[in-house]
Structures are given as C-alpha cells and as structure tokens.
Write a protein that holds these residues in place. Sequence first.
Motif, PDB file in Angstrom:
ATOM      1  N   CYS A   1       0.729   5.181   7.719  1.00  0.00           N
ATOM      2  CA  CYS A   1      -0.598   4.760   8.178  1.00  0.00           C
ATOM      3  C   CYS A   1      -0.618   4.494   9.684  1.00  0.00           C
ATOM      4  O   CYS A   1       0.250   3.803  10.209  1.00  0.00           O
ATOM      5  CB  CYS A   1      -0.993   3.495   7.410  1.00  0.00           C
TER       6      CYS A   1
ATOM      7  N   CYS B   1       0.836  -1.204   0.000  1.00  0.00           N
ATOM      8  CA  CYS B   1       0.000   0.000   0.000  1.00  0.00           C
ATOM      9  C   CYS B   1       0.873   1.257   0.000  1.00  0.00           C
ATOM     10  O   CYS B   1       1.760   1.390   0.849  1.00  0.00           O
ATOM     11  CB  CYS B   1      -0.891  -0.023   1.251  1.00  0.00           C
TER      12      CYS B   1
ATOM     13  N   CYS C   1      -8.320   0.287   0.712  1.00  0.00           N
ATOM     14  CA  CYS C   1      -7.630  -0.083   1.947  1.00  0.00           C
ATOM     15  C   CYS C   1      -7.962  -1.537   2.245  1.00  0.00           C
ATOM     16  O   CYS C   1      -9.136  -1.922   2.200  1.00  0.00           O
ATOM     17  CB  CYS C   1      -8.084   0.828   3.095  1.00  0.00           C
ATOM     18  N   HIS C   2      -6.941  -2.351   2.550  1.00  0.00           N
ATOM     19  CA  HIS C   2      -7.171  -3.783   2.796  1.00  0.00           C
ATOM     20  C   HIS C   2      -8.095  -4.039   3.982  1.00  0.00           C
ATOM     21  O   HIS C   2      -8.683  -5.109   4.086  1.00  0.00           O
ATOM     22  CB  HIS C   2      -5.833  -4.494   3.038  1.00  0.00           C
ATOM     23  N   LEU C   3      -8.216  -3.080   4.873  1.00  0.00           N
ATOM     24  CA  LEU C   3      -9.090  -3.293   6.032  1.00  0.00           C
ATOM     25  C   LEU C   3     -10.564  -3.253   5.641  1.00  0.00           C
ATOM     26  O   LEU C   3     -11.437  -3.545   6.443  1.00  0.00           O
ATOM     27  CB  LEU C   3      -8.827  -2.233   7.110  1.00  0.00           C
TER      28      LEU C   3
ATOM     29  N   CYS D   1      -0.923  -5.325   3.634  1.00  0.00           N
ATOM     30  CA  CYS D   1      -0.518  -3.908   3.519  1.00  0.00           C
ATOM     31  C   CYS D   1       0.909  -3.783   2.984  1.00  0.00           C
ATOM     32  O   CYS D   1       1.243  -2.838   2.286  1.00  0.00           O
ATOM     33  CB  CYS D   1      -0.592  -3.205   4.873  1.00  0.00           C
TER      34      CYS D   1
END
Length: 332
Positions: free
Chosen positions: A291, A285, A317-319, A299
């Motif tokens: 972050c 990312c 965003c991977h979350l 990430c």
Amino acid sequence: MTPLLEVKGLKKYFPQRSGLFNQKTSYFKAVDDVSFTVPKGKTLGLVGESGSGKTTIGKCAIRLLEPTEGKILFDGEDISHLPRKVMQQRRSDIQMIYQSPAASLNSRMTIGQIIAEPLWIHQKMGGYQAQQRVLELLNVVGLKEEHYHRFPHEFSGGQQQRVGIARALAVNPKLIILDEPTSALDVSVQAQVLNLLQQLQDDFDLTYVFISHDLGVVRYLCDEVALLYLGKIVEIASVKTIFEAPKHPYTQALISAIPEPDPEDKKEQILLKGDATSARPRQGCPFAGRCHAPKIAACETKEPPLIATDAGHYVACHLHTTHSHPSGEHHA
Ligand code: SF4
C-alpha cells in the motif's frame, strides 16, 4: 432494479495437502465471503490480478465449481445446491465465454457443429432447424454463411472469439460470464469484440459478469465494478465512481497504470511492488505490504471490513471507516 444474479457470502476454499500421506493441512481461500448483485440487463466487472479469485467466482456462479459456503440466486432461485441434473437444465440460461477462444473450440468440429452443439444438447434441436439457427447466429456475430463448414484453425483470434460468442448465444441465455474475453486478442480486435458484446447486450437484453485483470478494458462495458484482492472485494461502485473517485489504494494504483490515449494527460503511476500472495502480511490489512497510502496503526493489526462510504460505494480500507456497515455485505 430486479437482480438477475445475487451472490451472498460466497466462499470457495481449496484443501491444501502435504506430508507423507498427503493429508489435508490447511485451506487456500480462493474466494472469501464475497457478495454482490447484478441487475437484469446490466454488467458487473470483476477485476483483479491473477489469484484474486475472480475466475473462481465466475465458475461458482455457474456451478462449474461447488461453493464451499454461501448462496447463489439466479432469477430469484437458489441454485447453490441444485442437483447436477437440474443444474444442467439451467445451463442454457447461464453461459460462459472463455479467455482463449482457440482452446475453448473443438478443433475437430466445424464451426457449424460447434455452434449447433448446445442446440442439440439443451434444446434437442437438429437438422434443418439447427442449421438455420446457426446461420442466423453467424450473421448476428458478424461472420459469414460460408464459414459454416470451416474449422477453428482457419480463423483469426477475433473470429474464433466471435464463434465462441455465437455458441454461447445459441441457447438464448439470460446471463453470460465473460472470462477475460479479449485478453488474448490484439488491441484493435479487442475494441471490435467489446463493441459486439455491447451491441448484443442491447439487442438481446443480456446481463454480463465481465472478468478481467485490466481495469481499462472493463470501463466501456460495465455499469458497476468490483475490485478483488486475495479473494475479497476491496472496493465496489458504479464505473463512474471507480474511475472518478477511487478510494481504495489498490484501485488507485490500478487506475494509475492505465495508459492515457493522449500523452499530455500522462499521470504519475503508482507502482505495485511484489505480488499479492508473497506481500501478504500475517495480520492486518492484506494489502498493507503493497500500500502506498499513509497507513494508520489499524492497518497492521485489523483486517478492514467492506463498508459503505457513500450510497452504492463500498470500500475495505481503514482510511474510509467513517460509516460502519453492519454485515460487510454489498447490495447494489
Ligand atoms: Fe492501505 Fe491501511 Fe487502507 Fe489497507 S487499510 S489499504 S494498508 S491504508
């Protein structure tokens, strides 16, 4: 709602040169696969730090810069590769207002001449007719008839920006790209100019793209906001969603930095360390180096795509990768 501006997969790469013979060695990806739509009569905010690509997008949208790839549709017409002469005729439909009013006004021309110039060029309007139109525009932007024969240096920053707005309005545009229109102005004057822009949008059914580094400023004028980070959209949603339920850690950090009018409402600020380019990791990312969120393994290894998390809310965003999005494109 009918879109007035559609940007699809826009890329703008600038060649980087080095070495003895100044040869092309790599590309700087100023804008990298950006898509959005702006419906008629609405305002889209493009927000990001310097180097995020926001101004480059604005310039590509009106073809002051040639896109490397992608499509720009204006009122349904693909203008991405229109020949320069044809594009010149479309220019009256799409105007741009710049950050520094003083630098964008010709200091040797009177206010009347500055505002009349687009009328001469685009509408071949001159003489009495052009003069009447300029007087009408001075009134529309809150200036006076006696300002007609004055020069830009006789005006305050706020008044100069009003001249810039009158000049942009002269040819009855449908779309105005506002490139940080208030960032060079005092806070008290900023509010007046924002109110004027709001009023003009209502009166003339204008569509705006509002470029800003300041999320706090776009709040009152925009219907939708796109957050840009290193040439890509990392979050896009309605202004209400962005402020009430931001999902991307970058958006959360920018919101936390907006001063609250009431000190009682003071929230904890999320500090953004370093700058975007120097903190960019080699892979994963692009925001990982700055972050604050608890990261996951992906990430560090995979760049997150822009996906729909809720209707009209897209996040990279991977979350938030619960619902995958096939193209990564945003459609408002
Ligand atoms: Fe932070 Fe990971 Fe989301 Fe990037 S993908 S913004 S590093 S949590």
